[in-house]
Design a protein around this motif. Structure first.
Motif, PDB file in Angstrom:
ATOM      1  N   ALA A   1       0.777  -1.266  -0.143  1.00 21.74           N
ATOM      2  CA  ALA A   1      -0.134  -0.128   0.066  1.00 21.74           C
ATOM      3  C   ALA A   1       0.828   1.258  -0.053  1.00 21.74           C
ATOM      4  N   GLU A   2       2.028   1.189   0.650  1.00 21.54           N
ATOM      5  CA  GLU A   2       2.872   2.318   0.692  1.00 21.54           C
ATOM      6  C   GLU A   2       3.584   2.871  -0.493  1.00 21.54           C
ATOM      7  N   ALA A   3       4.161   1.454  -1.119  1.00 22.47           N
ATOM      8  CA  ALA A   3       4.552   1.706  -2.535  1.00 22.47           C
ATOM      9  C   ALA A   3       3.558   2.488  -3.418  1.00 22.47           C
ATOM     10  N   LEU A   4       2.465   1.895  -3.649  1.00 19.99           N
ATOM     11  CA  LEU A   4       1.604   2.455  -4.596  1.00 19.99           C
ATOM     12  C   LEU A   4       1.332   3.932  -4.026  1.00 19.99           C
ATOM     13  N   THR A   5       1.131   4.199  -2.879  1.00 22.52           N
ATOM     14  CA  THR A   5       0.572   5.640  -2.649  1.00 22.52           C
ATOM     15  C   THR A   5       2.055   6.598  -2.790  1.00 22.52           C
ATOM     16  N   ALA A   6       3.091   5.938  -2.389  1.00 20.41           N
ATOM     17  CA  ALA A   6       4.177   7.027  -2.807  1.00 20.41           C
ATOM     18  C   ALA A   6       4.252   7.229  -4.149  1.00 20.41           C
ATOM     19  N   VAL A   7       4.150   6.474  -5.215  1.00 21.98           N
ATOM     20  CA  VAL A   7       4.071   6.510  -6.584  1.00 21.98           C
ATOM     21  C   VAL A   7       3.107   7.724  -6.800  1.00 21.98           C
ATOM     22  N   CYS A   8       2.032   7.631  -6.478  1.00 23.52           N
ATOM     23  CA  CYS A   8       0.703   8.556  -6.442  1.00 23.52           C
ATOM     24  C   CYS A   8       1.179  10.022  -5.769  1.00 23.52           C
ATOM     25  N   ILE A   9       1.737   9.966  -4.631  1.00 25.32           N
ATOM     26  CA  ILE A   9       2.017  11.217  -4.512  1.00 25.32           C
ATOM     27  C   ILE A   9       3.256  11.911  -5.032  1.00 25.32           C
ATOM     28  N   LYS A  10       4.113  11.309  -5.391  1.00 25.26           N
ATOM     29  CA  LYS A  10       5.383  11.883  -6.185  1.00 25.26           C
ATOM     30  C   LYS A  10       4.924  12.201  -7.504  1.00 25.26           C
ATOM     31  N   TYR A  11       4.436  11.395  -8.302  1.00 24.55           N
ATOM     32  CA  TYR A  11       4.217  11.287  -9.937  1.00 24.55           C
ATOM     33  C   TYR A  11       2.654  12.019 -10.004  1.00 24.55           C
ATOM     34  N   LEU A  12       1.827  11.726  -9.439  1.00 27.34           N
ATOM     35  CA  LEU A  12       0.172  12.120  -9.887  1.00 27.34           C
ATOM     36  C   LEU A  12      -0.270  13.093  -8.790  1.00 27.34           C
ATOM     37  N   ASP A  13       0.491  13.780  -8.075  1.00 28.00           N
ATOM     38  CA  ASP A  13      -0.075  14.911  -7.286  1.00 28.00           C
ATOM     39  C   ASP A  13      -1.256  14.497  -6.282  1.00 28.00           C
ATOM     40  N   MET A  14      -0.954  13.348  -5.710  1.00 26.41           N
ATOM     41  CA  MET A  14      -1.823  12.790  -4.637  1.00 26.41           C
ATOM     42  C   MET A  14      -1.548  13.434  -3.255  1.00 26.41           C
ATOM     43  N   SER A  15      -2.687  14.150  -2.637  1.00 24.23           N
ATOM     44  CA  SER A  15      -2.219  14.852  -1.350  1.00 24.23           C
ATOM     45  C   SER A  15      -1.699  13.857  -0.246  1.00 24.23           C
ATOM     46  N   SER A  16      -0.540  14.091   0.162  1.00 24.84           N
ATOM     47  CA  SER A  16       0.060  13.329   1.211  1.00 24.84           C
ATOM     48  C   SER A  16      -0.759  13.011   2.475  1.00 24.84           C
ATOM     49  N   ASP A  17      -1.706  13.947   2.727  1.00 24.56           N
ATOM     50  CA  ASP A  17      -2.288  14.040   4.096  1.00 24.56           C
ATOM     51  C   ASP A  17      -3.781  13.394   4.062  1.00 24.56           C
ATOM     52  N   THR A  18      -4.008  12.669   2.832  1.00 26.22           N
ATOM     53  CA  THR A  18      -5.388  12.249   2.548  1.00 26.22           C
ATOM     54  C   THR A  18      -5.235  10.432   2.872  1.00 26.22           C
ATOM     55  N   PHE A  19      -4.066   9.969   2.877  1.00 29.64           N
ATOM     56  CA  PHE A  19      -3.815   8.627   3.095  1.00 29.64           C
ATOM     57  C   PHE A  19      -4.008   8.059   4.557  1.00 29.64           C
TER      58      PHE A  19
END
Length: 396
Positions: A270-288
């Motif tokens: 889950a962390e690996a997927l989320t880290a990709v989304c945060i770094k490259y697809l502008d996912m808000s880090s505080d939503t996870f």
């Protein structure tokens, strides 16, 4: 980034970032029209072309390809509406016969998007909540005019086909059994909890039963893991991940999700997927559900997903990922595949030698006739991807 990703891949990531990220879409674009075929081709293979439609139109990108993009997007929209109404029809038919179901993935996940019909779906997935209903399922579906598929590729769901060729998958589990017993036990227990985590959601004016946010996110995680451990998956499922975490989550909902993930040992995945989304697809880090930091695996993970394309369709050698890279890992995975192919007969250990032979013959034949590749290349790719699994610390 430039060394690991091509110019066209960077363009695709930037376009998708603008489409699903949290920032304003307006920016200066450096899109060379000569790269249009490559960029848009990748977008289609990852099933995200329609998601980028507004960004491309608003910024007047790829002017020579506007007609093509519009045509592809309209096709996705029409398909989405067809699947939406067909889903409602099947849910109602089953409900009338006392069979309770919830909608998985597909139109259910699309409901988290600002424009649901832009998310591409190919079939319908429903989860049967009570196993006693499985016995009458086939009669109910065939009486309604659906044909049972001659090819059933999994033990945890039964596939029916409409006259126009749309698959309807009726699942008895949240995911097909993995080789890891811990995650299987957890999934079995969590399956029994699903009935208490259903909500009726409005999807473009149609009300459908869905799992609530924690269980829906967990089911998406299992779905991604299932594909990741076989042929892989591409960028569309990352967009799904961003969209579900963009919803308003309460602290209690996040705690439920954390409990589900920890029970299966899938925190690192889950962390690996989320880290990709945060770094490259502008996912808000505080939503996870918890804090996730970028690490050495973030770029490698994105590279793997880009290479996979939608559900691993980019490479005929991509077939399976094992929990190890030695001889014992191959044997363990081969034994697991035997049990998947013969769930009932596999319970009798006296039959194992015969079932091993049948499984091996099927494996060798499919490599040659179906995948049109060599067993050596399939095993080499499996070893490479299994090393990635080890790096990700799956099932820890």
């Amino acid at each position: 980034m430039k060394e690991l990703f091509s110019k066209e891949e960077i363009q695709l990531i930037n376009l998708l970032r603008a489409a699903v990220g949290k920032e304003n879409k307006t920016k200066e674009w450096n899109t060379d029209n000569k790269d249009a075929d490559s960029v848009l081709g990748m977008a289609k293979r990852h099933a995200v072309l329609s998601l980028m439609y507004d960004v491309v139109q608003e910024n007047r990108l790829f002017p020579d390809k506007q007609q093509y993009i519009e045509k592809e997007t309209k096709q996705i929209i029409l398909q989405s509406y067809r699947l939406l109404f067909l889903t409602k029809y099947v849910v109602d038919i089953l409900s009338q016969q006392g069979i309770r179901v919830v909608v998985l993935k597909g139109v259910a996940t699309a409901s988290f998007y600002p424009i649901p019909e832009l998310r591409k779906s190919g079939d319908i997935d429903l989860l049967i909540l009570d196993k006693k209903d499985l016995d009458k399922l086939e009669k109910v579906m065939t009486d309604a005019g659906f044909e049972i598929s001659k090819e059933q590729h999994a033990n945890h769901h039964k596939v029916f086909i409409t006259q126009e060729g749309i698959n309807i998958e009726l699942h008895s589990m949240l995911a097909e059994p993995f080789a890891d017993k811990r995650i299987n036990r957890a999934i079995q227990q969590q399956m029994e909890e699903c009935s208490g985590h259903i909500m009726v959601t409005d999807v473009i004016g149609i009300e459908l039963p869905m799992l609530d946010k924690p269980y829906h996110a967990y089911e998406l995680l299992l779905h991604m893991l299932q594909h990741f451990m076989y042929a892989g998956f591409g960028l569309k499922l990352l967009c799904d991940w961003i969209m579900i975490w963009r919803q308003n989550w309460t602290g209690e909902e996040k705690e439920i999700f954390v409990r589900l993930v920890k029970a299966c040992g899938l925190e690192s995945f889950a962390e690996a997927l989320t880290a990709v989304c945060i770094k490259y697809l502008d996912m808000s880090s505080d939503t996870f559900a918890w804090r996730v930091d970028e690490n050495d695996m973030t770029d490698i993970m994105l590279r793997e997903l880009l290479d996979s394309e939608e559900f691993g369709g980019s490479d005929k050698n991509r077939m399976v990922m094992m929990s190890g890279t030695g001889v014992t890992a191959y044997i363990r995975e081969f034994h697991h595949q035997m049990h998947l192919n013969f769930p009932k007969a596999g319970k009798c250990f006296l039959l194992w030698p015969v079932l091993w032979v049948i499984t091996l013959v099927k494996f060798l034949r499919n490599n040659k006739k179906v995948r049109n590749t060599s067993t050596k290349e399939v095993l080499r790719e499996a070893k490479r991807r299994s090393f990635l699994m080890k790096q990700l610390r799956l099932f820890c």
